[in-house]
Every structure is written in structure tokens, then in C-alpha cells.
Design a protein around this motif. Sequence first.
Motif, PDB file in Angstrom:
ATOM      1  N   ILE A 175     -34.642  -6.167  41.299  1.00 31.72           N
ATOM      2  CA  ILE A 175     -34.049  -7.110  42.530  1.00 31.72           C
ATOM      3  C   ILE A 175     -35.410  -7.938  43.109  1.00 31.72           C
ATOM      4  N   GLY A 176     -36.248  -7.157  43.323  1.00 30.25           N
ATOM      5  CA  GLY A 176     -37.453  -7.851  44.019  1.00 30.25           C
ATOM      6  C   GLY A 176     -38.034  -9.029  43.148  1.00 30.25           C
ATOM      7  N   LEU A 177     -38.444  -8.624  41.831  1.00 31.11           N
ATOM      8  CA  LEU A 177     -38.738  -9.541  40.903  1.00 31.11           C
ATOM      9  C   LEU A 177     -37.875 -10.709  40.975  1.00 31.11           C
ATOM     10  N   PHE A 178     -36.351 -10.587  40.881  1.00 30.53           N
ATOM     11  CA  PHE A 178     -35.805 -11.788  40.813  1.00 30.53           C
ATOM     12  C   PHE A 178     -35.712 -12.451  42.134  1.00 30.53           C
ATOM     13  N   ALA A 179     -36.043 -11.767  43.416  1.00 27.51           N
ATOM     14  CA  ALA A 179     -35.936 -12.531  44.542  1.00 27.51           C
ATOM     15  C   ALA A 179     -37.435 -13.535  44.519  1.00 27.51           C
ATOM     16  N   VAL A 180     -38.523 -12.749  43.744  1.00 29.55           N
ATOM     17  CA  VAL A 180     -39.577 -13.784  43.580  1.00 29.55           C
ATOM     18  C   VAL A 180     -39.298 -15.037  42.871  1.00 29.55           C
ATOM     19  N   GLN A 181     -38.423 -15.081  41.987  1.00 33.23           N
ATOM     20  CA  GLN A 181     -38.165 -16.286  41.179  1.00 33.23           C
ATOM     21  C   GLN A 181     -37.357 -16.765  41.848  1.00 33.23           C
ATOM     22  N   TRP A 182     -36.211 -16.674  42.539  1.00 29.34           N
ATOM     23  CA  TRP A 182     -35.369 -17.260  43.378  1.00 29.34           C
ATOM     24  C   TRP A 182     -36.181 -17.959  44.646  1.00 29.34           C
ATOM     25  N   ALA A 183     -36.940 -17.339  45.153  1.00 24.64           N
ATOM     26  CA  ALA A 183     -37.958 -17.835  46.180  1.00 24.64           C
ATOM     27  C   ALA A 183     -38.710 -19.216  45.632  1.00 24.64           C
ATOM     28  N   ARG A 184     -39.218 -18.964  44.529  1.00 24.41           N
ATOM     29  CA  ARG A 184     -39.990 -20.260  43.915  1.00 24.41           C
ATOM     30  C   ARG A 184     -38.678 -21.442  43.404  1.00 24.41           C
ATOM     31  N   VAL A 185     -37.435 -21.226  42.983  1.00 26.97           N
ATOM     32  CA  VAL A 185     -36.549 -21.930  42.753  1.00 26.97           C
ATOM     33  C   VAL A 185     -36.256 -22.586  44.030  1.00 26.97           C
ATOM     34  N   MET A 186     -35.799 -22.038  45.195  1.00 24.98           N
ATOM     35  CA  MET A 186     -35.516 -22.443  46.422  1.00 24.98           C
ATOM     36  C   MET A 186     -36.681 -23.217  47.137  1.00 24.98           C
ATOM     37  N   GLY A 187     -37.884 -23.173  46.697  1.00 22.49           N
ATOM     38  CA  GLY A 187     -38.875 -24.143  47.300  1.00 22.49           C
ATOM     39  C   GLY A 187     -39.741 -23.643  48.232  1.00 22.49           C
ATOM     40  N   ALA A 188     -39.801 -22.047  48.186  1.00 17.94           N
ATOM     41  CA  ALA A 188     -40.768 -21.375  49.303  1.00 17.94           C
ATOM     42  C   ALA A 188     -42.193 -22.120  48.977  1.00 17.94           C
ATOM     43  N   LYS A 189     -42.907 -22.222  50.100  1.00 16.54           N
ATOM     44  CA  LYS A 189     -44.398 -22.547  50.117  1.00 16.54           C
ATOM     45  C   LYS A 189     -45.280 -21.548  49.762  1.00 16.54           C
ATOM     46  N   GLU A 190     -44.856 -20.345  50.038  1.00 17.14           N
ATOM     47  CA  GLU A 190     -45.921 -19.105  49.783  1.00 17.14           C
ATOM     48  C   GLU A 190     -45.008 -17.903  49.594  1.00 17.14           C
ATOM     49  N   ILE A 191     -45.195 -17.126  48.552  1.00 17.02           N
ATOM     50  CA  ILE A 191     -44.534 -16.049  48.305  1.00 17.02           C
ATOM     51  C   ILE A 191     -45.340 -14.679  48.195  1.00 17.02           C
ATOM     52  N   PHE A 192     -44.999 -13.841  48.971  1.00 12.13           N
ATOM     53  CA  PHE A 192     -45.888 -12.517  49.316  1.00 12.13           C
ATOM     54  C   PHE A 192     -45.142 -11.494  48.403  1.00 12.13           C
ATOM     55  N   ALA A 193     -45.683 -10.685  47.747  1.00 12.77           N
ATOM     56  CA  ALA A 193     -44.982  -9.715  46.928  1.00 12.77           C
ATOM     57  C   ALA A 193     -45.717  -8.313  47.179  1.00 12.77           C
ATOM     58  N   VAL A 194     -45.112  -7.429  47.786  1.00 15.03           N
ATOM     59  CA  VAL A 194     -45.714  -5.967  48.205  1.00 15.03           C
ATOM     60  C   VAL A 194     -44.981  -4.741  47.432  1.00 15.03           C
ATOM     61  N   ASP A 195     -45.773  -4.334  46.808  1.00  8.77           N
ATOM     62  CA  ASP A 195     -45.383  -3.011  46.246  1.00  8.77           C
ATOM     63  C   ASP A 195     -46.586  -1.707  46.180  1.00  8.77           C
ATOM     64  N   ILE A 196     -46.220  -0.646  45.567  1.00  8.28           N
ATOM     65  CA  ILE A 196     -47.418   0.274  45.366  1.00  8.28           C
ATOM     66  C   ILE A 196     -47.597   0.446  44.019  1.00  8.28           C
ATOM     67  N   PHE A 197     -47.249  -0.412  43.175  1.00  4.42           N
ATOM     68  CA  PHE A 197     -47.366  -0.315  41.727  1.00  4.42           C
ATOM     69  C   PHE A 197     -48.142  -1.396  41.147  1.00  4.42           C
ATOM     70  N   ASP A 198     -49.388  -1.421  40.676  1.00  3.80           N
ATOM     71  CA  ASP A 198     -49.722  -2.727  40.087  1.00  3.80           C
ATOM     72  C   ASP A 198     -49.122  -3.322  38.976  1.00  3.80           C
ATOM     73  N   GLU A 199     -48.457  -2.331  38.064  1.00  2.62           N
ATOM     74  CA  GLU A 199     -47.636  -2.896  37.123  1.00  2.62           C
ATOM     75  C   GLU A 199     -46.715  -3.874  37.591  1.00  2.62           C
ATOM     76  N   LYS A 200     -45.977  -3.495  38.517  1.00  2.00           N
ATOM     77  CA  LYS A 200     -44.753  -4.393  39.062  1.00  2.00           C
ATOM     78  C   LYS A 200     -45.307  -5.682  39.642  1.00  2.00           C
ATOM     79  N   LEU A 201     -46.629  -5.572  40.399  1.00  2.00           N
ATOM     80  CA  LEU A 201     -47.396  -6.572  41.123  1.00  2.00           C
ATOM     81  C   LEU A 201     -47.736  -7.634  40.022  1.00  2.00           C
TER      82      LEU A 201
END
Length: 350
Positions: A175-201
Amino acid sequence: MATRMKAVRLHAPGDLRVEEVEIPEINDHQVLVRVRAVGVCGSDPGRVMKKGTYSYPMTIGHEFAGEVVKVGARVTSCKPADRVTVAPLIPCGNCDYCKTGKFNLCDHYSYYGSRVDGAMAEYVAVEECDVLQLPEGLDFESGACTDPVAIAFHALRQGNLKAGESVAILGVGPIGLFAVQWARVMGAKEIFAVDIFDEKLEIARNLGADHVINARKEDPVASVLARTGGAGVECVVEIAGSRITQEQGLRMAKKEGTVVFCGISYDDLIIPSATLDGILRKEIRIVGAWNSVFSPLPVNEWRIALHFMARGLIRCQPVISHRFRLEEAPEVFQRLWKREEFFNKVLFIP
């Protein structure tokens, strides 16, 4: 057509079996779907291994797509051979929320995979109101991801994210990875992604995150504030469902910002006095996001999700990490529950 099928059935918490059962019968308002792909929701391992379902035995699984093989006598919106996905919530249709098109807030809903038999099987019976056609060219695996894609979209809409604003997404599972993509589609200026796994990041970075923060290696609040000149972000979407990230999200929001709680939490959230003071002084708005909207009006988030998926603007394949056969389900859920290896979106292919 055969009369029996394989199904993944929960008999009690921790007691998951692959069994041969009767192919379900349908009534006049139902559709029989041959399941082509079914996903594991982030809530599924906990439900299977600890929480349980509302009755037993229960066929699990609520994120799926497939092919229509039979329709009830009064079904008009689809026909055999149609390629479809299915919204997992079955609205009552009678409560005040259903009457105003807010099916996700239905007072008396049912749900595939927990209240009625779900789709981790070769066939599933579904209500006509939950069926949506897959756009031409969209594969079944992506179709099975429509639910988490729509949930991510709903969370950002709840956060009132506007073009030119910054957003922090805490927890970049599917869900978070889809949210990253939606934020880009919706025109976000800057997207911060936070997790504890480097693979997901790393996947989040490849899908459009401007900044990725491993919270095991650095303080995510300090990092977000440092990169925003101490102001914070206009929108925070908490998807991990952790009391740690919930409190962190409250501290990294900008004045008059919005914090969306989307992740299912099983712990009490105790807000430190300094964080509570920040909510008051910065006039932060806190809002929940539950499921997604699939009613015809006013906005059908599922149809919007399918539209953007079909055009390649929301990509599902990079989020899928594993594919299994139904027969492997009991062993796979043990592995998911132990969290000893990396999984992202897991699909079963009947």
C-alpha cells in the motif's frame, strides 16, 4: 465444468488447510468467478495465524481478479468470459452510509475471506455490486492488486494532498509503494518514504520517492525536518500501523498539515505531551482512512485506480515479490508470520 475445487480454508487460528470442496452455487444476484490471481493482504497473516475469521471453516483471500464463468438470472453488468476484479466489502445497501454512496462506512457490511468465503480458491461466488471490469490489456496479477491501489489512493485523498505539496509515507509495503506512485501522479513536490527495510525503500526510490529513510539507521522525524527547513510536510500518511510511526507522523507534519492514519494498529497509542502540544499549536488535522470508495457516486476510487493502472501510471509488477500455488499456502503463511525473510506483495495463482 467440474463440481469440486481446491480452496485454502481456515479452521481455527493457525490451522490453515488446502482442501477439496464443492464449487459454490450462486443466486440470482451473484457471479461465479474463476480466480486467476489472489493476493495476500497485510492483514491476512495476523488473521490467519492469530485473530481468526468470524466463522469456521472459512476460505480466505479478498484481493483477487479472474474470469466470469456464470452469472445469476438477474445479473446485467457482466457476462461469462468477462475479465474482472472484485471489491472485497459487501455493503448492506440499506444503512444511511450506503444510501449516500459511502459503502466503505457501511454499518452492516460483510467481507470476502473473513465473514463469507473468499477467493483463495479456484472459484468464488461474489455479489454483482462488487464486480468491476478489467480494462483491456491489464493483466490478472495487476487486477488482483486493485484493492491496495485503491486504498492508497483513498488515503491520499483523505490527506487532501495538493499538487506542489510534500508528503511523507510511513511504511512502504504494497500500500505504501502504491501511495508513493499516487503521490507522484497527484503532483507532490517532494515524497519521503520511511521504512525499516532497505529492500522496500529501494523499490520506493525506483517508483518515485525523492527521499528514502531507514528508520533503523536515522531518526525519520529529524531527517524530514532537516530536509524541509524545519517546517515539516503538508501531508503524512501512516501505513505501518505502528504506534512508533503514528507518533512520528504527528511530529513531522507542517503547521496546518494533515496526518492520515491508514495502517491497522493493534497497540494503544500514547501521545507524549510534547507531541500533543505540537498538534494543538500547529493545528494539525488527524484523519482516518478506511478501505476505499467503490460506489458509483460521487467518486469511484476503484475505477480511477483501474484507469491509471491500465495506462501504466500506477505499476503493480514491481511491487509483486512472490508467486505461489494454492497448495503452498499453509507453509507460506508460516513464513509470512515469522517475518524472517523479505516479502512484498505475495500472490497465489490457482
